[in-house]
Design an enzyme around this catalytic site. Sequence first.
Site, PDB file in Angstrom:
ATOM      1  CG  ASP A   1      -1.266   1.952  -3.839  1.00 27.67           C
ATOM      2  OD1 ASP A   1      -2.957   2.651  -4.410  1.00 27.67           O
ATOM      3  OD2 ASP A   1      -1.642   1.532  -3.108  1.00 27.67           O
TER       4      ASP A   1
ATOM      5  CG  HIS B   1      -8.592  -1.983  -3.667  1.00 28.65           C
ATOM      6  ND1 HIS B   1      -9.454  -1.551  -4.861  1.00 28.65           N
ATOM      7  CD2 HIS B   1      -7.425  -2.333  -4.745  1.00 28.65           C
ATOM      8  CE1 HIS B   1      -9.308  -1.880  -5.935  1.00 28.65           C
ATOM      9  NE2 HIS B   1      -7.940  -2.626  -5.620  1.00 28.65           N
TER      10      HIS B   1
END
Length: 489
Positions: free
Chosen positions: A243, A72
């Site tokens: 991730d 993000h």
Amino acid sequence: MPLVAGVDSSTQSCKVVIRDAETGALVREGRAPHPDGTEVDPAAWWTALRAAVDAAGGLADVAAVSIGGQQHGMVVLDEAGHVVRPALLWNDTRSAGAAADLIAEAGGGEAGRRFWADAVGSVPVASFTATKLRWLARHEPEHAGRVAAVCLPHDWLTWRLAGAPGLAALRTDRGDASGTGYWSPATGEYRFDLLERAFGRRVAVPAVLGPAEAAGELRPDALGTRASHAAGSGVLLGPGTGDNAAAALGVGAGPGDVVVSIGTSGTVFSVAEGPSADPSGIVAGFADATGRFLPLVCTLNAARVLDAAAAMLRVGLDELADLALSAPAGADGLVMVPYLEGERTPNRPDAAGAVHGLTLRTSTPAHLARAAVEGLLAALADGLDALVAQGAEVRRVILVGGGARSVAVRRIAPQVFGCPVVVPPPGEYVADGAARQAAWVALGGAAPPAWHLAGTEEYDAEPVPAIRERYAAAREHHLDRVGAAGDAG
């Protein structure tokens, strides 16, 4: 024996693993810390990557490198490729108002949330890149005016490994692009209209690569010129990913698997064959790193619930686990609602935790320890329910993260989740997933190489529905009181 490198550039640190491309056997590894904070100069990531690579013995003998990065975040670059301002990380909440504005501008309420869910699979929250761009445009117009391109943390690091060869060479993947708020997992295309809506104008964005498509080659002198650690020529760069997608790849999750990660925050995500679109915003409809999809639920309270309970009882985490297992399932009706830092799922940022059912019988350390473990797991099981409501298949739960080291969490989890639980050995699964992606790029083929996870433990137990039933009743009672108190204020 070709070797590959996987990198986990996380919020706290950079980890590098060097593995055998065919078997996944660990050859060597290294790490270096990142600075604290919710905004960071990307140069700090680069410094840590160089140090971690050096600690891992360099890249002179690897065939490919991939980077798994914190999802993000917003890295903005000018025409010359220089960083305009420190990167805003996923956990920087200053853009919460921007998220609310973007929903309101799309119709507000359910209509606004539905618009975004249909458009990009997720409803904007402060972590998404689009909201950070809106914040930048509104609060730092001078910086915003210099922006020529926006990318994500892993994109920027991959680009630097290639020698930063111009903005047109920026690359990303489906998994990380799906967390921006302006790329659609359902169509596989950017929504430039939403990028413009967020930022006010169009800027350059990375090209989105396929799961095993090379992002270029590592420039031999990119990381420095130490003779023993210098990279050879022709080292491929994988597309990298976010991730959570990297972790799913690292533990070998497939359709029917749900990964529950108990770290500082909690995440619950599944590998799905089709995209999802949840207008409530509870489930984020991300893509994964294999060409599939990765619907995900995030909770704010996870492993620190165990830390807090241990601190209250003045015991260590191992003793907390022993206490919890000495109490009966359901803790004789003692229930902990673990919203110690507010909560995201459900969206109650101002909520607090609570203990229900305290009696003389349940006023023991063992009962409180049991209630803490069950409350943590029940809150995560709420996320599991949200995935099922979006069509997820749950064959088993893969339990990872620091909280999974608790033997109580492992043994109680199948009673709460109602399905078998497997726990891989502690490892760097984001870095491992990145390494597995690098191996896929290096070796080719229709699927990533099959790496066996040695030491995986399996836990099974009869479900105890009463745990979740009592938790649900306590949760709703607690949230009703929180809501009433907020209305009165």
